[in-house]
Design an enzyme around this catalytic site. Structure first.
Site, PDB file in Angstrom:
ATOM      1  N   HIS A  72       0.840  -1.202   0.000  1.00 49.82           N
ATOM      2  CA  HIS A  72       0.000   0.000   0.000  1.00 49.82           C
ATOM      3  C   HIS A  72       0.876   1.252   0.000  1.00 49.82           C
ATOM      4  O   HIS A  72       1.725   1.426   0.864  1.00 49.82           O
ATOM      5  CB  HIS A  72      -0.902   0.014   1.239  1.00 49.82           C
ATOM      6  CG  HIS A  72      -2.082  -0.900   1.126  1.00 49.82           C
ATOM      7  ND1 HIS A  72      -3.171  -0.837   1.954  1.00 49.82           N
ATOM      8  CD2 HIS A  72      -2.342  -1.907   0.250  1.00 49.82           C
ATOM      9  CE1 HIS A  72      -4.056  -1.760   1.604  1.00 49.82           C
ATOM     10  NE2 HIS A  72      -3.567  -2.426   0.581  1.00 49.82           N
ATOM     11  N   TYR A 200      -9.369   5.128   7.714  1.00 43.34           N
ATOM     12  CA  TYR A 200      -9.516   5.431   9.135  1.00 43.34           C
ATOM     13  C   TYR A 200     -10.551   6.551   9.231  1.00 43.34           C
ATOM     14  O   TYR A 200     -10.317   7.650   8.722  1.00 43.34           O
ATOM     15  CB  TYR A 200      -8.196   5.918   9.738  1.00 43.34           C
ATOM     16  CG  TYR A 200      -7.127   4.845   9.876  1.00 43.34           C
ATOM     17  CD1 TYR A 200      -6.290   4.519   8.814  1.00 43.34           C
ATOM     18  CD2 TYR A 200      -6.938   4.187  11.090  1.00 43.34           C
ATOM     19  CE1 TYR A 200      -5.298   3.550   8.957  1.00 43.34           C
ATOM     20  CE2 TYR A 200      -5.947   3.225  11.240  1.00 43.34           C
ATOM     21  CZ  TYR A 200      -5.134   2.904  10.170  1.00 43.34           C
ATOM     22  OH  TYR A 200      -4.147   1.950  10.316  1.00 43.34           O
ATOM     23  N   PRO A 292      -4.322  -0.263  18.791  1.00 42.44           N
ATOM     24  CA  PRO A 292      -4.064  -0.710  17.421  1.00 42.44           C
ATOM     25  C   PRO A 292      -4.155   0.388  16.352  1.00 42.44           C
ATOM     26  O   PRO A 292      -3.796   0.142  15.198  1.00 42.44           O
ATOM     27  CB  PRO A 292      -5.155  -1.764  17.184  1.00 42.44           C
ATOM     28  CG  PRO A 292      -6.235  -1.417  18.147  1.00 42.44           C
ATOM     29  CD  PRO A 292      -5.562  -0.824  19.341  1.00 42.44           C
ATOM     30  N   LYS A 296       1.051  -0.568  15.112  1.00 36.17           N
ATOM     31  CA  LYS A 296       2.452  -0.690  15.529  1.00 36.17           C
ATOM     32  C   LYS A 296       2.782  -1.958  16.319  1.00 36.17           C
ATOM     33  O   LYS A 296       3.955  -2.280  16.502  1.00 36.17           O
ATOM     34  CB  LYS A 296       2.848   0.520  16.401  1.00 36.17           C
ATOM     35  CG  LYS A 296       2.944   1.809  15.643  1.00 36.17           C
ATOM     36  CD  LYS A 296       4.228   1.898  14.850  1.00 36.17           C
ATOM     37  CE  LYS A 296       4.064   2.694  13.596  1.00 36.17           C
ATOM     38  NZ  LYS A 296       4.286   2.046  12.356  1.00 36.17           N
ATOM     39  N   TYR A 384       3.864   6.216  10.607  1.00 38.84           N
ATOM     40  CA  TYR A 384       3.000   5.088  10.229  1.00 38.84           C
ATOM     41  C   TYR A 384       3.799   4.033   9.463  1.00 38.84           C
ATOM     42  O   TYR A 384       3.706   2.835   9.735  1.00 38.84           O
ATOM     43  CB  TYR A 384       1.823   5.593   9.379  1.00 38.84           C
ATOM     44  CG  TYR A 384       0.770   4.537   9.136  1.00 38.84           C
ATOM     45  CD1 TYR A 384      -0.291   4.373  10.023  1.00 38.84           C
ATOM     46  CD2 TYR A 384       0.841   3.686   8.036  1.00 38.84           C
ATOM     47  CE1 TYR A 384      -1.251   3.388   9.820  1.00 38.84           C
ATOM     48  CE2 TYR A 384      -0.108   2.701   7.820  1.00 38.84           C
ATOM     49  CZ  TYR A 384      -1.154   2.564   8.715  1.00 38.84           C
ATOM     50  OH  TYR A 384      -2.100   1.591   8.515  1.00 38.84           O
TER      51      TYR A 384
HETATM   52  C1  PHB Z   1      -6.055  -4.781  10.794  1.00 37.86           C
HETATM   53  O1  PHB Z   1      -6.123  -4.996   9.571  1.00 37.86           O
HETATM   54  O2  PHB Z   1      -6.413  -5.640  11.618  1.00 37.86           O
HETATM   55  C2  PHB Z   1      -5.590  -3.457  11.263  1.00 37.86           C
HETATM   56  C3  PHB Z   1      -5.068  -2.558  10.339  1.00 37.86           C
HETATM   57  C4  PHB Z   1      -4.645  -1.319  10.759  1.00 37.86           C
HETATM   58  C5  PHB Z   1      -4.737  -0.976  12.079  1.00 37.86           C
HETATM   59  C6  PHB Z   1      -5.234  -1.875  13.006  1.00 37.86           C
HETATM   60  C7  PHB Z   1      -5.669  -3.129  12.596  1.00 37.86           C
HETATM   61  O3  PHB Z   1      -4.344   0.263  12.462  1.00 37.86           O
END
Ligand code: PHB
Ligand code: APR
Length: 391
Positions: A72, A200, A292, A296, A384
């Site tokens: 990505h 997000y 989450p 990280k 990130y």
């Molecule tokens: C996930 O795909 O489970 C996932 C992806 C990004 C995040 C947290 C969880 O920030």
């Protein structure tokens, strides 16, 4: 039984450390309290930093990751009904790889089996002894029989609830913690992802995240109260609520379906200092937890293992303890940066109960600043995508 390094826990931290040490000719045994299937049944995160991918390359377990992982170039932030792309590749020339932690664990377990290195699943009542001396021991029970491992070092890779950190005298460890007043309700479904990249979303009803595992498997999350029970969320109710929190285009593209996993997870920031106690080293979730939101957790576990594997290789090859002595400090510098970023992303994207109108306005202003400032986006992208692991 004798070994050089006893590793407690067969999560990604323990398995990756075991593989790297084995490749370097350092004998190690992994003790895991659960069964292999139980460990593989846990659905965890899915975004790998380049540094983590590099380590999986080094460990020789990245063939499937390169075949099936999704690279990505950016991610999207959604608020005020609109989406804004943060283009990591254009901003800092780096990308992330989306590949489930469960698959990383499976690849590492398969490599362990092929290597013939020892791993004991369903090891009960694991206990650590004499790690303040030069002859530490680990005791455990398997099929009703007691076993003992005599070793030179112990790596505590047994997660937040593990026995390793708890074995350290309370006055030798300092902990730092923040528990957030909400959780994430997550589902996994065999449906195509709503978008090519992660979304997000900050919404007045709460945060939402659209993620994925492959072109045909999606992972979605909703911010929820900690009292919420996954059983009380039918699939239909989940999809309805997700739609409320996304922009129009995402709602139009969202493919819904039957969930194959649904669970609620709390959000926590936690750090234990230091990470070394004599011959015992903590690594991964045993030493720290991040919420989450910044993706990280797995990457921090990999960076601890990077420093620990190098320190042990140096010790055995060059008879120097410089790496071992610097382990805790090196890890903690990186850990606290990831803690800060994860806390910041969490604060930016969630609705906090008891926040007043002023708090909401500040959050809106920060999001507006972020998507209109190249400098702010570079800072976000660097964190990130992940800072380099370093020497
Ligand atoms: C996930 O795909 O489970 C996932 C992806 C990004 C995040 C947290 C969880 O920030
Ligand atoms: N004895 C033996 N094994 C144990 C014990 C014990 N007393 N306690 C826990 N374990 C095992 C757990 O069953 C688990 O398989 O240790 C393992 C720890 O694995 P993880 O929790 O996956 O932790 P870690 O390897 O540090 O990985 C960090 O995983 O939890 C996610 O969000 C986290 O992404 C991060 C990554």
């Amino acid at each position: 039984m004798r070994t050089q390094v006893a590793i407690i826990g067969a999560g990604p931290a323990g398995l990756l450390l075991g593989q790297l040490l084995h490749k370097a000719g350092i004998d190690n045994v992994i003790l895991e309290q659960r069964s292999r299937d139980y460990v593989l049944g846990r659905i965890r995160a899915g975004v790998l930093e380049q540094g983590t991918v590099d380590m999986l390359d080094e460990a020789g377990v990245s063939r499937r990751l390169h075949e099936e992982g999704l690279v990505h170039d950016g991610a999207e932030l959604c608020f005020g009904g609109r989406r804004h792309r943060i283009n990591f590749k254009e901003l800092i020339g780096k990308t992330v790889t989306v590949y489930g932690q469960t698959e990383v664990t499976r690849d590492l377990m398969n490599a362990r089996d092929e290597s013939g290195a020892r791993i004991i699943y369903e090891a009960e009542s694991v206990s650590l002894h004499d790690f303040d001396s030069t002859s530490p021991k680990v005791r455990y029970r398997k099929n009703g029989e007691w076993g003992e491992l005599d070793c030179e070092f112990i790596a505590g890779c047994d997660g937040f609830h593990g026995v390793s950190r708890q074995s350290v005298p309370q006055n030798a460890v300092r902990t730092f913690e923040r528990v957030y007043p909400f959780g994430w309700l997550g589902i996994l479904s065999d449906t195509p992802p709503v978008s090519h990249e992660l979304i997000y979303a900050n919404h007045e009803r709460g945060f939402a995240l659209c993620s994925m595992r492959s072109a045909t498997r999606s992972r979605y999350y909703l911010q929820c109260a900690l009292t919420e029970k996954a059983e009380e969320w039918s699939d239909a109710r989940f999809w309805e609520e997700l739609k409320r929190r996304l922009d129009e285009e995402a709602v139009a593209n969202l493919v819904t379906g039957t969930s194959i996993e649904k669970s609620v997870a709390p959000l926590r920031s936690f750090v234990a200092e230091p990470l070394r106690f004599g011959c015992l080293f903590l690594a991964g979730d045993a030493a720290h937890i991040v919420p989450p939101t910044g993706a990280k957790g797995l990457n921090l576990a990999a960076s601890d293992v990077h420093y620990l594997s190098r320190a042990l290789m140096e010790y055995y090859a060059e008879k120097t303890s410089a790496g071992i002595d610097a382990y805790s400090e090196k890890c903690l510098r990186r850990i606290w940066k990831a803690e800060r970023f994860s806390w910041w992303m969490t604060s930016l994207m969630h609705r906090f109960p008891n926040t007043d109108a002023f708090g909401h306005k500040i959050q809106e202003a920060e999001l507006d600043y972020l998507v209109n400032s190249r400098a702010a986006q570079i800072a976000m992208a660097e964190n990130y995508v992940g800072l380099p692991f370093g020497d």
